[in-house]
Design an enzyme around this catalytic site. Structure first.
Site, PDB file in Angstrom:
ATOM      1  N   ASN A 103       0.825  -1.213   0.000  1.00 52.97           N
ATOM      2  CA  ASN A 103       0.000   0.000   0.000  1.00 52.97           C
ATOM      3  C   ASN A 103       0.855   1.257   0.000  1.00 52.97           C
ATOM      4  OD1 ASN A 103      -2.049  -1.802   0.139  1.00 52.97           O
ATOM      5  ND2 ASN A 103      -2.496  -1.474   2.300  1.00 52.97           N
ATOM      6  N   VAL A 104       0.270   2.311  -0.532  1.00 53.17           N
ATOM      7  CA  VAL A 104       0.994   3.579  -0.642  1.00 53.17           C
ATOM      8  C   VAL A 104       0.374   4.628   0.269  1.00 53.17           C
ATOM      9  CG1 VAL A 104       1.671   3.058  -3.023  1.00 53.17           C
ATOM     10  CG2 VAL A 104      -0.439   4.353  -2.616  1.00 53.17           C
ATOM     11  N   ASP A 105      -0.559   4.194   1.137  1.00 59.23           N
ATOM     12  CA  ASP A 105      -1.379   5.143   1.895  1.00 59.23           C
ATOM     13  C   ASP A 105      -0.770   5.614   3.217  1.00 59.23           C
ATOM     14  OD1 ASP A 105      -1.842   2.925   3.631  1.00 59.23           O
ATOM     15  OD2 ASP A 105      -3.621   2.332   2.494  1.00 59.23           O
ATOM     16  N   HIS A 120       5.700  -0.731  -2.805  1.00 64.21           N
ATOM     17  CA  HIS A 120       5.241  -0.004  -4.000  1.00 64.21           C
ATOM     18  C   HIS A 120       5.338   1.509  -3.833  1.00 64.21           C
ATOM     19  CE1 HIS A 120       2.813  -3.722  -5.545  1.00 64.21           C
ATOM     20  NE2 HIS A 120       4.052  -3.725  -5.972  1.00 64.21           N
ATOM     21  N   CYS A 131      12.813  16.776 -15.087  1.00 64.72           N
ATOM     22  CA  CYS A 131      14.099  17.252 -14.556  1.00 64.72           C
ATOM     23  C   CYS A 131      14.573  16.442 -13.346  1.00 64.72           C
ATOM     24  CB  CYS A 131      14.057  18.752 -14.279  1.00 64.72           C
ATOM     25  SG  CYS A 131      12.827  19.280 -13.118  1.00 64.72           S
ATOM     26  N   CYS A 149       5.733  20.677 -11.216  1.00 54.79           N
ATOM     27  CA  CYS A 149       7.124  20.878 -10.829  1.00 54.79           C
ATOM     28  C   CYS A 149       7.403  22.385 -10.714  1.00 54.79           C
ATOM     29  CB  CYS A 149       8.024  20.254 -11.885  1.00 54.79           C
ATOM     30  SG  CYS A 149       9.765  20.593 -11.629  1.00 54.79           S
ATOM     31  N   SER A 191      -4.667  -9.941  -2.805  1.00 56.99           N
ATOM     32  CA  SER A 191      -5.127 -10.988  -3.725  1.00 56.99           C
ATOM     33  C   SER A 191      -3.941 -11.804  -4.234  1.00 56.99           C
ATOM     34  CB  SER A 191      -5.882 -10.360  -4.894  1.00 56.99           C
ATOM     35  OG  SER A 191      -5.016  -9.485  -5.591  1.00 56.99           O
ATOM     36  N   ALA A 234     -10.125  -8.060   8.081  1.00 58.47           N
ATOM     37  CA  ALA A 234      -8.888  -7.919   8.867  1.00 58.47           C
ATOM     38  C   ALA A 234      -9.104  -7.053  10.103  1.00 58.47           C
ATOM     39  CB  ALA A 234      -7.788  -7.335   7.984  1.00 58.47           C
TER      40      ALA A 234
HETATM   41  P1  NAD Z   1      -6.201  -6.339  -4.394  1.00 56.41           P
HETATM   42  O1  NAD Z   1      -7.246  -5.313  -4.583  1.00 56.41           O
HETATM   43  O2  NAD Z   1      -5.768  -7.106  -5.590  1.00 56.41           O
HETATM   44  O3  NAD Z   1      -6.722  -7.427  -3.342  1.00 56.41           O
HETATM   45  C1  NAD Z   1      -7.282  -7.072  -2.121  1.00 56.41           C
HETATM   46  C2  NAD Z   1      -7.529  -8.329  -1.314  1.00 56.41           C
HETATM   47  O4  NAD Z   1      -7.987  -7.948  -0.025  1.00 56.41           O
HETATM   48  C3  NAD Z   1      -8.598  -9.263  -1.924  1.00 56.41           C
HETATM   49  O5  NAD Z   1      -8.111 -10.580  -1.859  1.00 56.41           O
HETATM   50  C4  NAD Z   1      -9.802  -9.060  -0.996  1.00 56.41           C
HETATM   51  O6  NAD Z   1     -10.560 -10.244  -0.835  1.00 56.41           O
HETATM   52  C5  NAD Z   1      -9.127  -8.699   0.314  1.00 56.41           C
HETATM   53  N1  NAD Z   1      -9.938  -7.865   1.207  1.00 56.41           N
HETATM   54  C6  NAD Z   1     -10.787  -6.846   0.892  1.00 56.41           C
HETATM   55  N2  NAD Z   1     -11.290  -6.281   1.994  1.00 56.41           N
HETATM   56  C7  NAD Z   1     -10.751  -6.946   3.057  1.00 56.41           C
HETATM   57  C8  NAD Z   1     -10.871  -6.826   4.467  1.00 56.41           C
HETATM   58  N3  NAD Z   1     -11.657  -5.900   5.028  1.00 56.41           N
HETATM   59  N4  NAD Z   1     -10.172  -7.678   5.238  1.00 56.41           N
HETATM   60  C9  NAD Z   1      -9.366  -8.650   4.704  1.00 56.41           C
HETATM   61  N5  NAD Z   1      -9.229  -8.803   3.362  1.00 56.41           N
HETATM   62  C10 NAD Z   1      -9.888  -7.962   2.558  1.00 56.41           C
HETATM   63  O7  NAD Z   1      -4.989  -5.649  -3.654  1.00 56.41           O
HETATM   64  P2  NAD Z   1      -3.445  -6.013  -3.668  1.00 56.41           P
HETATM   65  O8  NAD Z   1      -3.248  -7.477  -3.625  1.00 56.41           O
HETATM   66  O9  NAD Z   1      -2.840  -5.184  -2.617  1.00 56.41           O
HETATM   67  O10 NAD Z   1      -2.936  -5.522  -5.107  1.00 56.41           O
HETATM   68  C11 NAD Z   1      -3.297  -4.246  -5.654  1.00 56.41           C
HETATM   69  C12 NAD Z   1      -2.143  -3.267  -5.870  1.00 56.41           C
HETATM   70  O11 NAD Z   1      -2.618  -1.884  -5.858  1.00 56.41           O
HETATM   71  C13 NAD Z   1      -1.185  -3.266  -4.731  1.00 56.41           C
HETATM   72  O12 NAD Z   1       0.040  -2.764  -5.113  1.00 56.41           O
HETATM   73  C14 NAD Z   1      -1.905  -2.327  -3.787  1.00 56.41           C
HETATM   74  O13 NAD Z   1      -1.269  -1.984  -2.660  1.00 56.41           O
HETATM   75  C15 NAD Z   1      -2.263  -1.184  -4.715  1.00 56.41           C
HETATM   76  N6  NAD Z   1      -3.389  -0.438  -4.094  1.00 56.41           N
HETATM   77  C16 NAD Z   1      -3.094   0.234  -2.937  1.00 56.41           C
HETATM   78  C17 NAD Z   1      -4.087   0.855  -2.219  1.00 56.41           C
HETATM   79  C18 NAD Z   1      -3.698   1.546  -0.936  1.00 56.41           C
HETATM   80  O14 NAD Z   1      -2.573   2.057  -0.808  1.00 56.41           O
HETATM   81  N7  NAD Z   1      -4.562   1.527   0.056  1.00 56.41           N
HETATM   82  C19 NAD Z   1      -5.411   0.802  -2.687  1.00 56.41           C
HETATM   83  C20 NAD Z   1      -5.685   0.118  -3.910  1.00 56.41           C
HETATM   84  C21 NAD Z   1      -4.645  -0.527  -4.595  1.00 56.41           C
HETATM   85 ZN    ZN Z   2      10.650  19.508 -13.482  1.00 51.90          ZN
END
Ligand code: NAD
Ligand code: ZN
Length: 255
Positions: A103-105, A120, A131, A149, A191, A234
């Site tokens: 996650n990037v949050d 990520h 630049c 920029c 996932s 979770a």
């Molecule tokens: P994904 O969307 O592919 O999968 C999310 C998984 O989490 C699924 O398997 C789903 O069943 C499960 N899920 C959903 N809600 C849940 C909960 N409340 N408790 C437990 N499980 C739950 O995400 P990914 O595998 O992280 O891949 C997507 C890419 O995009 C990654 O790089 C991800 O971090 C990025 N992304 C980041 C954010 C963020 O920073 N919050 C948001 C969207 C996507």
């Molecule tokens: Zn620049």
């Protein structure tokens, strides 16, 4: 049945010499940031394969910023949920060595976790592709976006890894070291289909680690390498595991 698995996870945590967590977008869904694959929200309107590909940013940064602005607006108001807090608690209790997050949050850090590897990248800094300068974005509000920029006025790109981009070298190296040296990995809310990130649990398993998945549904890991899946949100399961760990410690039960 999940109660049995929560007890088992608490015991596995207490027995483990080194535990790490590997988290994905699912852990932040309960904070109001939609994941990629579940129904509803942002990603039904913006196909990530299209909008989050680096070629799209090069060819049409204005279009990509429409998606980024919506994502930023969710991230900037999001607060850590009990799942993030539970992992921070485990670290404080000396039971969690690090979190590798896709996650990037920034919500793990907001919850108080110290050792977080951002596989990520993060939304907090931005770079100019023209630049090559880097900028702190922590003061930015949604009204400031899309950010330009200050030197050459090109649209800045947040330092999040787009599809088609390499994983930051340091995060990749540290993640592999952590995966190779742990004996328990908690795989939460991913996932496990985005590579190379999804190789992390496989590396841990290869070295003999126990793999515990916490997810709302089975994933490609479930029947391949997971020792067990605790199925559910979770934000409910992690605090229950923490509570059970505390109970076992206080009772000095054999685990
Ligand atoms: P994904 O969307 O592919 O999968 C999310 C998984 O989490 C699924 O398997 C789903 O069943 C499960 N899920 C959903 N809600 C849940 C909960 N409340 N408790 C437990 N499980 C739950 O995400 P990914 O595998 O992280 O891949 C997507 C890419 O995009 C990654 O790089 C991800 O971090 C990025 N992304 C980041 C954010 C963020 O920073 N919050 C948001 C969207 C996507
Ligand atoms: Zn620049």
């Amino acid at each position: 049945m999940e109660i049995q698995r929560i007890r088992r996870a608490a015991k596995d945590l207490l027995k483990s010499r080194k535990t790490i967590a590997f988290t994905g977008a699912g852990i932040s869904v309960e904070s109001g940031i939609p994941d990629f694959r579940s129904a509803g929200g942002l990603w039904e309107r913006f196909d990530p394969e299209e909008y989050a590909h680096i070629d799209a940013f090069y060819s049409n940064p204005e279009k990509v910023w429409m998606m980024l602005k919506e994502m930023f607006s969710l991230i900037l108001k999001a607060k850590p949920n009990p799942a993030h807090m539970g992992l921070a608690d485990l670290e404080k209790m000396g039971l969690l060595s690090s979190i590798i997050t896709q996650n990037v949050d920034g919500l793990h850090q907001a919850a108080g976790s110290k050792n977080v590897i951002e596989y990520h990248g993060s939304h907090r800094t931005l770079s100019c592709l023209k630049c090559s300068k880097s900028f702190d974005g922590t003061h930015l509000t949604v009204e400031d976006l899309p950010a330009r920029c200050p030197s050459c006025s090109s649209l800045l790109k947040p330092d999040v890894v787009f599809f088609g981009e390499a994983i930051p070298w340091k995060a990749q190296t540290l993640s592999i070291m952590e995966a190779k040296s742990c004996d328990l990995i908690l795989v939460i809310g991913t996932s496990a289909v985005v590579y190379p990130a999804a190789s992390i649990p496989f590396i841990a398993k290869q070295r003999g680690a126990t793999v515990i998945e916490i997810n709302k549904e089975p994933t490609p890991l479930t029947y391949k390498i997971s020792d067990y899946l605790i199925e559910g949100p979770a934000g409910k399961i992690l605090p229950e595991i923490v509570q059970e760990v505390k109970r076992l410690r206080e009772a000095r039960e054999d685990y």
